[in-house]
Scaffold this motif. Structure first.
Motif: not given
Length: 486
Positions: A179-199
């Motif tokens: 992520t490139s955002q701070d979750s204290h301040l906003e909702i960060p996004t992980v731009d990954a499909d489930l396959s990448l998330l798994e790996r």
């Protein structure tokens, strides 16, 4: 379900904060009425010193069998050593060293320090795979950017903490490193499909589960393919579907602090608490400033959600049973000895040097100040304890000509922290190096930006141990075998 029993079940999900070094009456009464425990914060004055902290935790245990949690990563994020900096290197340094036995030893000693002052649940280690160089919240808190490396050190850290009798908590599920955002301040996004998330993201969490991690903490981040626009903490697909279903985790799930905007900015903390429970979490970390009135409002909102049929009472019973299981484990957990010398030795071994950084006995040291993120807080860092002439500067206001004049005839050391994240810091360093190519550049964050041809020292962290190791590496101090930081 009667009102008293329902209130007790709602209380069993709460980890409440409070101000000061003495537990207020409302906290003690809450523990007597089934509140699971508390979270300690240095910014709340809960940790004025180890002696006072031990007295505080003893007072809490005198009224119940509470979980006493803290965010002590042993690196840049420290609560026990918030006024001096940690005597242990952080995760990035341990990952750079890549000796899991040392990681286990360091976290065992850290766990022993926590147990000695009565803390039994540590929100560590970070299981995040830090693949985003500009990540504003993880960085040196992660063991690295390679999933397998992170996994073996997460497993070692979990083992070390729990050998010392302290419950570990792998965080921030399903992974905050991309992520490139701070979750204290906003909702960060992980731009990954489930396959990448798994790996990538899930590899360290699987390792933590295999290592018997006592708890896992959710992250307030969205993974569009998994959670849509909902942060993982509030996502049934993430917590119940992925963590419990696909990964097979059966222990308590803890939320990250619910006062963070990514979790509650749109709905408020009481409603975020209900949604986190619906998603499958068992323990609610409320944040640092949610005191008596807030805790009451959160508890009442949970109770009302059950009465309305929005939140099944069985979900609260399930959460309470998991928390009871954690407390039963803690009652029989072992202990370990504190070994701060292991921390300093690990920091020494993690230092990476390019060139020959030998400096004169009285160097001129410029420290370019970098803002700390909210998780780190105002913890001191740098060469101050080890050098007589350290000049802190703000990059935008620095007089490079004046600094160079002051350094005339002396060795020049320039200290930065995550210089890759700040254009002004890099510009100032480049100006100084153009005039003094013999200077030593010390990077106390992640060594992403490295000018060509410069003598360079990377510590992979800004703790007291990291600074001492760097001071030794440039010849400012002489290493002493078996030495430890106090």
């Amino acid at each position: 379900m009667s009102d008293p029993s329902l209130e007790r079940l709602a209380n069993a999900t709460l980890l409440a904060p409070f101000p000061g070094a003495t537990p207020p009456r409302w906290v003690l009464e809450g523990l007597e009425r089934g509140m699971s425990g508390v979270t300690l914060f240095a910014i709340n004055g809960n940790v004025p010193g180890t002696g006072e902290l031990a007295e505080l935790t003893a007072a809490l245990r005198g009224h119940a069998d509470p979980l006493i949690s803290i965010d002590e990563e042993g690196g840049d994020v420290t609560r026990l050593a918030h006024d001096t900096g940690s005597p242990y290197p952080g995760s990035a340094a341990l990952g750079a060293l890549d000796d899991p036995a040392v990681t286990r030893q360091v976290f065992r000693s850290l766990g022993a320090e926590l147990r000695e002052v009565g803390v039994n649940l540590d929100f560590a280690p970070s299981a995040d795979v830090n693949t985003a160089d500009d990540n504003p919240i993880i960085g040196t808190r992660a063991f690295g950017s390679d999933p397998e490396l992170v996994a073996r050190h997460v497993a070692a850290a979990v083992a070390g903490l729990q050998e010392a009798g302290v419950a570990a908590c792998a965080k921030h599920f399903p992974g905050h490193g991309a992520t490139s955002q701070d979750s204290h301040l906003e909702i960060p996004t992980v731009d990954a499909d489930l396959s990448l998330l798994e790996r990538r993201e899930l590899v360290p969490f699987r390792a933590a589960i295999d290592a018997g991690v006592a708890t896992i903490m959710t992250g307030h981040l969205r993974v569009p393919d998994l959670t849509g626009d909902t942060p993982a903490t509030l996502s049934h697909a993430a917590v119940t579907g992925l963590l419990r279903g696909a990964l097979g985790y059966t222990g308590p799930v803890v939320t990250d602090a619910l006062d963070m905007r990514a979790a509650s900015g749109a709905v408020g903390i009481p409603e975020a608490s209900v949604r986190a429970l619906l998603a499958g979490s068992d323990l609610l970390c409320l944040g640092s400033k949610e005191f008596e009135d807030s805790v009451r409002a959160i508890r009442e909102h949970i109770v009302e959600a059950v009465r309305q049929g929005r939140l099944p009472g069985e979900r609260l019973e399930e959460a309470a049973a998991r928390v009871a299981g954690l407390k039963a484990w803690l009652a029989t957990a072992g202990s370990a000895e504190i070994d701060r010398a292991a921390g300093l030795e690990a920091a020494r071994r993690a230092v990476r040097v390019t060139g020959s950084p030998s400096v004169s006995p009285n160097p001129f040291i410029i420290e370019i100040q970098a803002p700390s993120n909210i998780a780190v807080g105002p913890v001191p860092w740098g060469f101050g304890p080890w050098a007589p002439d350290v000049v802190p500067v703000e990059a935008g206001d620095a007089d490079s000509h004046g600094l160079l004049e002051r350094a005339h005839g002396r060795s020049l050391v320039i200290v930065v922290r995550d210089a890759h994240r700040y254009t002004g810091h890099r510009a100032l360093v480049s100006t100084l190096l153009a005039a003094r190519p013999d200077a030593v550049l010390v990077e106390m964050g992640l060594p992403v930006w490295r000018p060509e041809g410069v003598t360079y020292v990377a510590t992979y962290g800004a703790t007291r141990a990291n600074a001492r190791a760097a001071a030794e590496a440039i010849g400012l101090l002489r290493p002493v075998s078996g030495d430890a930081l106090t």
